[in-house]
Design an enzyme around this catalytic site. Sequence first.
Site, short mmCIF file in Angstrom:
data_model
loop_
_atom_site.label_atom_id
_atom_site.label_comp_id
_atom_site.label_asym_id
_atom_site.label_seq_id
_atom_site.Cartn_x
_atom_site.Cartn_y
_atom_site.Cartn_z
N HIS A 164 36.70 29.37 44.31
CA HIS A 164 35.98 28.20 44.81
C HIS A 164 35.10 27.62 43.71
O HIS A 164 34.90 28.23 42.67
CB HIS A 164 35.15 28.54 46.08
CG HIS A 164 33.99 29.44 45.87
ND1 HIS A 164 33.05 29.68 46.85
CD2 HIS A 164 33.59 30.21 44.83
CE1 HIS A 164 32.15 30.51 46.42
NE2 HIS A 164 32.45 30.87 45.19
N CYS A 183 28.01 28.63 39.43
CA CYS A 183 29.00 28.40 40.49
C CYS A 183 29.50 26.96 40.50
O CYS A 183 30.48 26.65 41.19
CB CYS A 183 28.42 28.75 41.86
SG CYS A 183 27.92 30.46 41.99
N HIS A 189 35.73 29.80 40.11
CA HIS A 189 35.73 31.25 39.88
C HIS A 189 36.14 31.88 41.20
O HIS A 189 36.22 31.19 42.23
CB HIS A 189 34.34 31.72 39.43
CG HIS A 189 33.32 31.53 40.51
ND1 HIS A 189 32.72 30.31 40.74
CD2 HIS A 189 32.85 32.37 41.47
CE1 HIS A 189 31.90 30.41 41.77
NE2 HIS A 189 31.96 31.65 42.24
N HIS A 191 36.48 35.38 44.16
CA HIS A 191 35.88 36.56 44.78
C HIS A 191 36.94 37.31 45.58
O HIS A 191 37.89 36.72 46.08
CB HIS A 191 34.77 36.17 45.77
CG HIS A 191 33.62 35.45 45.15
ND1 HIS A 191 32.65 36.08 44.41
CD2 HIS A 191 33.28 34.14 45.16
CE1 HIS A 191 31.76 35.21 43.99
NE2 HIS A 191 32.12 34.00 44.42
N ASP A 229 44.02 33.32 51.67
CA ASP A 229 44.25 34.30 50.60
C ASP A 229 44.96 33.67 49.41
O ASP A 229 45.94 32.94 49.56
CB ASP A 229 45.08 35.46 51.16
CG ASP A 229 45.10 36.65 50.23
OD1 ASP A 229 44.12 36.86 49.50
OD2 ASP A 229 46.12 37.37 50.25
N HIS A 230 44.45 33.97 48.20
CA HIS A 230 45.05 33.46 46.96
C HIS A 230 45.12 31.94 46.94
O HIS A 230 46.15 31.35 46.61
CB HIS A 230 46.44 34.11 46.70
CG HIS A 230 46.31 35.52 46.24
ND1 HIS A 230 45.83 36.51 47.08
CD2 HIS A 230 46.54 36.12 45.06
CE1 HIS A 230 45.79 37.65 46.42
NE2 HIS A 230 46.22 37.45 45.18
N GLU A 276 30.73 38.28 49.88
CA GLU A 276 31.34 37.62 48.73
C GLU A 276 31.37 38.55 47.52
O GLU A 276 32.29 38.51 46.71
CB GLU A 276 30.51 36.37 48.41
CG GLU A 276 31.23 35.32 47.63
CD GLU A 276 30.40 34.05 47.56
OE1 GLU A 276 30.90 33.01 47.98
OE2 GLU A 276 29.24 34.10 47.09
#
Length: 304
Positions: A164, A183, A189, A191, A229-230, A276
């Site tokens: 994100h 961020c 980046h 998580h 996801d991903h 996170e």
Amino acid sequence: MTASAPSHGHGRPCLITRRARFSASHRYWLPELSADDNRARFGPCSLAPGHGHNYELIVAMAGPLDANGMVLNLSEVKHAIKAQVTAQLDFRCLNEAWPEFDLGRPEGCLPTTEALARVIWARLAPHLPLAGIRLFESESLWADVLGDTMEAFVSIRTHFAAAHRLAREELSQAENEAIYGKCARPHGHGHNYLLDVTVRGRIDPRTGMVCDLAALQQLVDDMVVEPFDHTFLNKDVVHFASCVPTAENIALHIADILSAPIAATGAQLHKVRLQESPNNAAEVFAEVPRLGATPELLEAALVS
Ligand SMILES: [Zn+2]
Ligand SMILES: [Zn+2]
């Protein structure tokens, strides 16, 4: 404090917890259902002769401090938990160890995590000033019982990985970095998110379930894990094209996605917790906060 002063905490209330572990087996199989129906409803949990778990039990107790600075003498607590619970269940088959789980009796109930937590409450309540029972079947499934009722909270843990970027479209890069720091860097980046979903409901007296656990896990997988996801959340999940995907906003969005489908299973979404990183997590309560004890009260007291 003078030498003659009484213990300064005497009479003040405090919550204490004690952890205990046991290993036990169980099988989900209702004699009034056909073999096909048992397999359809309970999946691999219906397989003979059963399977086992390493359970972890957290007993929370509340009361005023005595003159010795204790709510209760911990050796008595330890003895009560062992005598009433772990010595009776450890290395046993739950379906046979306690009559509450004898399915040959009309009042017998499947030994699910929430049903077991409820029965442990009932058996310990005459001996200890209980505030809550938390029972982990595994790291990814646990139940909380907070009173002598059929109501229980069931939590499941899952995870997804996503990228994100925290930035508001209408602001400059410098302004975004002033708010969101690193961020806000332009290429994002990622998580490994840990997602805990807690539902609340009434334990069915026969199936021992607050809701169909496999259906709940499937809902979370289909509606959250698979689409998130991903992904790069800002670009791949429509909602985050116009909403900054902070942990708080992601948790809120997950709660909004899951509330109605979970209500359709017969339980209520109680809480979404999104971790996170080891250092930060966001929690969203999907229900109007209720008075009295909650799983959060247990959470706060847990030794982690
Ligand atoms: Zn099991
Ligand atoms: Zn981040």
